[in-house]
Scaffold this active site. Structure first.
Site, PDB file in Angstrom:
ATOM      1  N   ALA A   1      -2.200   2.316  -4.659  1.00  0.00           N
ATOM      2  CA  ALA A   1      -1.758   3.718  -4.658  1.00  0.00           C
ATOM      3  C   ALA A   1      -1.711   4.238  -3.208  1.00  0.00           C
ATOM      4  O   ALA A   1      -1.624   3.448  -2.268  1.00  0.00           O
ATOM      5  CB  ALA A   1      -2.685   4.541  -5.547  1.00  0.00           C
TER       6      ALA A   1
ATOM      7  N   VAL B   1       0.872  -1.170   0.000  1.00  0.00           N
ATOM      8  CA  VAL B   1       0.000   0.000   0.000  1.00  0.00           C
ATOM      9  C   VAL B   1       0.914   1.227   0.000  1.00  0.00           C
ATOM     10  O   VAL B   1       1.925   1.242   0.697  1.00  0.00           O
ATOM     11  CB  VAL B   1      -0.910   0.031   1.246  1.00  0.00           C
ATOM     12  CG1 VAL B   1      -1.809   1.263   1.242  1.00  0.00           C
ATOM     13  CG2 VAL B   1      -1.734  -1.251   1.334  1.00  0.00           C
ATOM     14  N   CYS B   2       0.554   2.228  -0.795  1.00  0.00           N
ATOM     15  CA  CYS B   2       1.271   3.500  -0.802  1.00  0.00           C
ATOM     16  C   CYS B   2       2.737   3.245  -1.150  1.00  0.00           C
ATOM     17  O   CYS B   2       3.031   2.365  -1.973  1.00  0.00           O
ATOM     18  CB  CYS B   2       1.069   4.173   0.571  1.00  0.00           C
ATOM     19  SG  CYS B   2       1.461   5.940   0.654  1.00  0.00           S
ATOM     20  N   ASN B   3       3.656   3.977  -0.535  1.00  0.00           N
ATOM     21  CA  ASN B   3       5.060   3.779  -0.877  1.00  0.00           C
ATOM     22  C   ASN B   3       5.664   2.526  -0.246  1.00  0.00           C
ATOM     23  O   ASN B   3       6.886   2.329  -0.319  1.00  0.00           O
ATOM     24  CB  ASN B   3       5.876   5.032  -0.580  1.00  0.00           C
ATOM     25  CG  ASN B   3       5.634   5.527   0.825  1.00  0.00           C
ATOM     26  OD1 ASN B   3       5.387   4.740   1.721  1.00  0.00           O
ATOM     27  ND2 ASN B   3       5.698   6.827   1.008  1.00  0.00           N
TER      28      ASN B   3
END
Lengths: 218, 218
Positions: free
Chosen positions: B151, B101-103
């Site tokens: 993202a 998830v995310c970075n």
């Protein structure tokens, strides 16, 4: 703004963490996780914990109070705990906004804060919310004066973004939404009882009702 | 299904808790919060904690691995920690799905799992993701074979619902969405850099870039 998020055993983590991360993304607001006793708080799944950094005696006021919800029947414990209800009333006296996520509104009701107030809850708790004196309404975020209630679990994100926009302006609300990349693309269109197939709604309603009839065991 | 969610100091809580609560709502899947050392894990806001119930030595396989992200620059610590990267590779060898998830996708990249893989990240980390060998793509949930990347922050909810639907069928995905009342109504339409005003995007990008140039200090 100082935010107090109340934790209790049996909580649904996302009810608390959705608003928390919205508020945190302002990089301006101070958020405190508060419980009757500080330390670990069991999640409703029995598969993990959140952590209360403060106990009730350490937090005596807040600009925003957030009361999250839980899987039924875990709301019964805070609803029947006079110390918890007294703390909620005490913080409410000092707050600019008193809020709930999901069936956290049942706990606000038990504290006597929703008599005759238009409010929402998880859709499965509407009858119980009405029986406690609130006026249930089918909106995702409901505001009556300083009381803001959100619908089930994930709706705390929408509510918190509204609070940020009301307090810090639309541009900060937009910025936080962009930071959290909150551009939701749910795979289905079944997120509310109005949209989901009637049979599925009744099945989940019956399941939640069966849970609600149990005694909390955390 | 057994799910392992990796925690680390500096994590964004919602990256982990979004997927967790989706999986928990299946009432079937076992979720474990795992970190290098068990115990409290500091949030990136410095305003609270999550809790790792297991350390790396105690979880040696998983059907689903979730690697959450964080505010920059906190990903640098796991990305530079060989024990963490070795654990990720070890779990990946056993997993049916390896996800971020995310970075968190930067951490998967550092573990060597995204070379030539189509993947996503928080929009602010696309250049860094590309520099690590992945092929960034602007979708909310990206799947290439068994690697699924989401993202920024809130997108873990959408990703987890997809995983539930892929594994347990559309009806269970719909049921979980209804249980979590995931019928999002964001107050703005600024949740992605394609939709937000260009000036706001550049402002946030510059802020995140300035954070990324710091050293992690948790």
């Amino acid at each position: 703004m100082k935010v107090a998020i109340m934790l209790f055993d049996g909580i649904t983590a996302l009810d608390a963490i959705g608003p928390y991360d919205v508020f945190a993304a302002t990089l301006q607001w101070e958020v405190k996780f508060v419980a009757k006793q500080k330390g670990l708080v069991k999640l409703d799944s029995n598969m993990g914990y959140l952590h209360a950094d403060y106990d009730f005696s350490e937090v005596t006021s807040a600009d925003i109070l957030v009361v999250p919800g839980c899987s039924p029947p875990h709301y019964k414990t805070p609803m029947n705990d006079e110390e918890t209800l007294a703390w909620i009333r005490r913080i409410h006296e000092t707050s600019k906004w008193t809020t709930s996520v999901c069936n956290g509104s049942l706990i606000l009701s038990a504290a006597g804060l929703l008599n005759g107030v238009v409010a929402t809850s998880h859709w499965g708790s509407f009858d119980l919310l009405a029986s406690l004196g609130a006026i249930p309404t089918e909106e995702r975020v409901v505001r009556q004066e300083k009381i803001v209630t959100a619908a089930g679990v994930s709706s705390g994100i929408d509510m918190a973004l509204q609070l940020v926009a009301w307090e810090l302006g639309e541009q900060m609300g937009q910025a936080v939404q962009l930071i959290l990349e909150y551009d939701p693309k749910p795979p289905f269109d079944t997120g509310s009882p109005q949209k989901a197939p009637a049979q599925l709604v009744e099945q989940i309603r019956a399941m939640l009702q069966a849970f609600a009839e149990k005694e909390p065991s955390m």
